[in-house]
Design an enzyme around this catalytic site. Structure first.
Site, short mmCIF file in Angstrom:
data_model
loop_
_atom_site.label_atom_id
_atom_site.label_comp_id
_atom_site.label_asym_id
_atom_site.label_seq_id
_atom_site.Cartn_x
_atom_site.Cartn_y
_atom_site.Cartn_z
N ASP A 69 0.86 -1.18 0.00
CA ASP A 69 0.00 0.00 0.00
C ASP A 69 0.90 1.23 0.00
OD1 ASP A 69 -2.34 1.60 0.64
OD2 ASP A 69 -3.12 -0.15 1.70
N ASP B 110 -3.38 4.71 -2.12
CA ASP B 110 -4.39 5.23 -1.20
C ASP B 110 -4.96 6.56 -1.71
OD1 ASP B 110 -5.62 4.90 1.48
OD2 ASP B 110 -4.59 6.78 1.93
N HIS C 278 -11.24 -2.97 4.46
CA HIS C 278 -11.10 -2.59 5.87
C HIS C 278 -11.82 -1.28 6.21
CE1 HIS C 278 -8.23 -0.33 3.61
NE2 HIS C 278 -7.99 0.44 4.65
N ASP C 279 -12.53 -0.70 5.25
CA ASP C 279 -13.20 0.58 5.47
C ASP C 279 -14.72 0.46 5.48
OD1 ASP C 279 -10.80 2.02 5.54
OD2 ASP C 279 -10.79 2.29 3.35
N GLU D 159 -6.95 3.26 -5.47
CA GLU D 159 -8.19 3.43 -4.71
C GLU D 159 -8.78 4.74 -5.21
OE1 GLU D 159 -9.93 3.99 -0.19
OE2 GLU D 159 -8.21 5.13 -0.89
C1 NOJ Z 1 -8.30 5.01 2.51
C2 NOJ Z 1 -7.89 3.88 3.40
O1 NOJ Z 1 -8.39 2.68 2.91
C3 NOJ Z 1 -8.42 4.22 4.78
O2 NOJ Z 1 -8.31 3.15 5.68
C4 NOJ Z 1 -7.70 5.44 5.27
O3 NOJ Z 1 -8.25 5.83 6.51
C5 NOJ Z 1 -7.84 6.61 4.29
N1 NOJ Z 1 -7.63 6.21 2.93
C6 NOJ Z 1 -6.85 7.71 4.60
O4 NOJ Z 1 -5.54 7.28 4.35
#
Ligand code: NOJ
Length: 509
Positions: free
Chosen positions: A97, A198, A317-318, A256
């Site tokens: 990542d 990210d 994970h979000d 992402e």
């Molecule tokens: C996306 C990530 O998947 C998330 O977990 C993170 O909090 C935010 N970007 C900020 O980096």
């Protein structure tokens, strides 16, 4: 042969929660290495590791204080090298990542930046004068509260799209660009197969930092934010693509890119840009035949138009675990199993989040155990993401479940004793065995054609394999042919509601 990433299944490892080798209750790199055989047997093609770099942990690793090292709680660079070598020995790929939008406020660049108003490192960040004694504009942080914090030392403000501990870098600054090239090279030289980028749509901010009205409630996608998603980002990704292509072995980038408009999303995966971009329209769709059909159609159309590979994601994970999103309880679990067969039948690349293959549900944690900054910055209005980050139950029971010999950083529910990976291995009707079978039988070519099917169902052909998903409240007939897999062991000639099946039709269609 087509590039590996065009038809891969990549397993996402949330490093804190996968496997702990030293008993401190937090997952680590050696722990991951010890579980690689499980992943090999599951049948995935590669793994994506969430950030394991040194970090104060304000956003559990997405606040990086050193991009070219390993946080001691996760191990050492030698552990990383050993993990990478072991992954490759098993024929799996490994992607890491990269967090280029912001650093930690503990990164030496930011510490220098706030040490003196004229320090050169200040230009790496977005420091601006305030407006009417308030922040420079009205942008809000994605995690709640304003996106600006006043720098006590200078009275200027600095931008942070996330927490104040995650100051945004200024990508219009050439030094930042050069720094990240070095960082990418560092990991490419070590042999990683690629990067997950990210917040890939947000790196460049509109130069005028114009005000943007944030819709309420806050949308899942960032399309409304005209201050980000700037054209310059495409030139950057072209340069990253050239960098990756200069290395042997098909290195890849997956962005992402949190945009709902698939035409905009597809711009990121034009032939000379990123290889892949997460397509969250599939994830944010509910359990609806019409909705899923539309997102699948639009995705294939828009990605196809630029010659890109579609990607499919149901969990990460979000977000809330899929069984819970689809209604929870028995119904949610049935739908999640059906959705697994849909996910793995679609053409392109799929991402599977750790524990998804075990059918784990969202855990309802008590407030005092919550750790996600979203919970704190919204004063509990948004619960945050801890419920999908509970560690993996590998075997036995509480408290450690084979995840740790100590106390897990978030408690693993007692009821998971019946659904540990080991318990599921012995059970032919389990979620794990369904995933294993589907990963083994999954079609790899690019063919795709919709088939006619009853109302509230989805049916499509991948070569001689038909995938039928029943989202209606009634049983539907299965097409003639050999039943390869069904998400409900009760499926025979008919498919019950909330069930999917793969049928090999051998010219009988
Ligand atoms: C996306 C990530 O998947 C998330 O977990 C993170 O909090 C935010 N970007 C900020 O980096």
């Amino acid at each position: 042969m087509a590039e590996w990433w065009r038809s891969a299944v990549v397993y996402q490892i949330y490093v804190r929660s996968f496997a702990d080798s030293d008993g401190d209750g937090v997952g680590d790199l050696q722990g991951i290495r010890s579980r690689l055989p499980y992943l090999r047997e599951l049948g995935v093609d590669g793994i994506w590791l969430t950030p394991f770099y040194p970090s104060p942990g304000a956003d559990h690793g997405y606040d990086v204080s050193d991009y070219v090292d390993v946080d001691p709680q996760f191990g050492t660079l030698a552990d990383f090298d050993a993990l990478l070598a072991a992954t490759h020995e098993l024929g799996l790929r490994l992607i890491v990542d990269i967090v280029p939008n912001h650093t930690s406020n503990e990164h030496v660049w930011f510490r220098n930046a706030v040490s003196a108003p004229d320090h050169p490192d200040r230009a790496r960040y977005m420091f601006r004068a305030g407006r009417d004694d308030g922040p420079p504009n009205g942008w809000k942080s994605a995690f709640g509260g304003p996106a600006w914090t006043r720098d006590e030392g200078s009275d200027e403000w600095y931008l942070h799209l996330f927490t104040p501990e995650q100051p945004d870098l200024d990508w219009h600054n050439e030094t930042v660009r050069a720094d990240f090239e070095e960082i990418l090279r560092f990991w490419l030289d070590r042999g990683v197969d690629g990067f997950r980028i990210d917040v890939g749509q947000a790196l460049y901010k509109a130069r005028d930092l114009h005000d943007v009205q944030q819709p309420e409630p806050r949308p899942s996608y960032a399309d409304w934010h005209t201050g980000i998603n700037q054209p310059e980002v495409h030139e950057l990704y072209r340069s990253w693509r050239r960098l990756g292509d200069g290395y042997p072995g098909e290195r890849m980038f997956v962005g992402e890119i949190v945009l709902g408009d698939q035409a905009l999303l597809a711009r990121y995966v034009r032939p000379d840009e990123l290889q892949l971009a997460f397509n969250f329209t599939f994830l944010f769709e509910g359990w609806s035949a019409a909705g899923l059909r539309e997102t699948i159609e639009r995705t294939l159309e828009e990605f196809g138009a630029v010659g890109a590979t579609a990607t499919w994601v149901l969990e990460n994970h979000d977000v809330t675990r899929v069984a819970t999103r689809y209604g929870g309880g028995e119904t949610g679990r049935r739908r999640a199993r059906a959705a697994a067969l849909l996910l793995l039948a679609l053409p392109g690349t799929a991402f599977v989040y750790e524990g998804q293959e075990l059918g784990l549900e969202e855990v309802d944690l008590p407030d005092e155990l919550r750790q996600d900054p979203i919970f704190f910055r919204t004063q509990g209005e948004r619960q945050g993401r801890d419920g999908c980050r509970v560690p993996i139950p590998w075997e036995n029971g509480p408290p450690g479940f084979g995840f740790t010999s100590g106390t897990p950083w978030l408690p693993i529910p007692d009821e998971w004793e019946g659904i540990t990976a080991t318990a599921q291995e012995a059970d032919a009707g389990s979620a794990l065995e369904l995933y294993r079978a589907a990963l083994g039988a999954r079609p790899r070519d690019e063919s795709f054609a919709w088939l006619e099917s009853p109302a509230e169902t989805l049916a499509f052909a991948r070569g001689d394999l038909t995938c039928l998903v029943n989202l209606s409240a009634h049983e539907v007939e299965l097409p003639a042919g050999e039943l390869v897999l069904a998400s409900d062991p009760g499926a025979g000639d008919v498919l019950p509601p909330d069930t999917a099946a793969w049928v090999r039709t051998k010219g009988e269609r």
